[in-house]
Scaffold this motif. Sequence first.
Motif, short mmCIF file in Angstrom:
data_model
loop_
_atom_site.label_atom_id
_atom_site.label_comp_id
_atom_site.label_asym_id
_atom_site.label_seq_id
_atom_site.Cartn_x
_atom_site.Cartn_y
_atom_site.Cartn_z
N GLU A 101 0.65 -1.43 0.01
CA GLU A 101 0.03 -0.03 -0.20
C GLU A 101 1.03 1.12 -0.09
OE1 GLU A 101 -0.39 -2.68 2.27
OE2 GLU A 101 -2.21 -3.61 1.36
N GLU A 102 1.83 1.11 0.90
CA GLU A 102 2.86 2.52 0.94
C GLU A 102 3.52 2.46 -0.62
OE1 GLU A 102 4.45 2.66 5.53
OE2 GLU A 102 5.24 1.01 4.27
N ILE A 103 3.91 1.52 -1.29
CA ILE A 103 4.57 1.63 -2.52
C ILE A 103 3.44 2.34 -3.38
CG2 ILE A 103 5.34 0.30 -4.55
CD1 ILE A 103 6.62 -1.69 -2.52
N LEU A 104 2.13 1.76 -3.58
CA LEU A 104 1.37 2.11 -4.35
C LEU A 104 0.80 3.60 -4.30
CD1 LEU A 104 -0.68 1.43 -6.49
CD2 LEU A 104 -2.33 1.02 -4.74
N ALA A 105 0.93 4.18 -2.97
CA ALA A 105 0.78 5.44 -2.71
C ALA A 105 1.72 6.55 -2.97
CB ALA A 105 0.43 5.84 -1.05
N ARG A 106 3.03 5.88 -2.87
CA ARG A 106 4.23 6.75 -3.19
C ARG A 106 4.47 6.84 -4.85
NH1 ARG A 106 9.17 6.53 0.59
NH2 ARG A 106 8.44 6.71 2.32
N THR A 107 3.88 5.76 -5.69
CA THR A 107 4.11 5.79 -7.15
C THR A 107 3.10 6.18 -7.67
OG1 THR A 107 3.43 3.31 -7.10
CG2 THR A 107 5.89 3.76 -6.86
N GLN A 108 1.91 6.36 -7.48
CA GLN A 108 0.60 6.64 -8.10
C GLN A 108 1.08 8.02 -8.49
OE1 GLN A 108 -2.83 6.02 -5.88
NE2 GLN A 108 -3.13 4.28 -7.21
N GLY A 109 0.60 8.49 -10.08
CA GLY A 109 0.85 9.78 -10.45
C GLY A 109 2.10 9.90 -10.96
N SER A 110 2.94 8.98 -10.92
CA SER A 110 4.52 9.15 -11.52
C SER A 110 4.35 8.78 -12.67
CB SER A 110 5.25 8.32 -10.72
OG SER A 110 5.37 8.73 -9.39
#
Length: 50
Positions: free
Chosen positions: A41-50
């Motif tokens: 979940e943390e990876i997804l939150a950090r990478t969304q919109g990149s």
Amino acid sequence: MDFDERTDLRRTYGVTQQHTFVQVDADGEEIATWTGATTGEEILARTQGS
């Protein structure tokens, strides 16, 4: 990737410790790097919109 086996990728992206996440684009260019235990979940939150 396997930290112990992929010394080539560790050198390429400057990874010096396990639990390092390197986000790259389709060309292999580094977008972001962070370390520490990270959940999916943390990876997804950090990478969304990149």
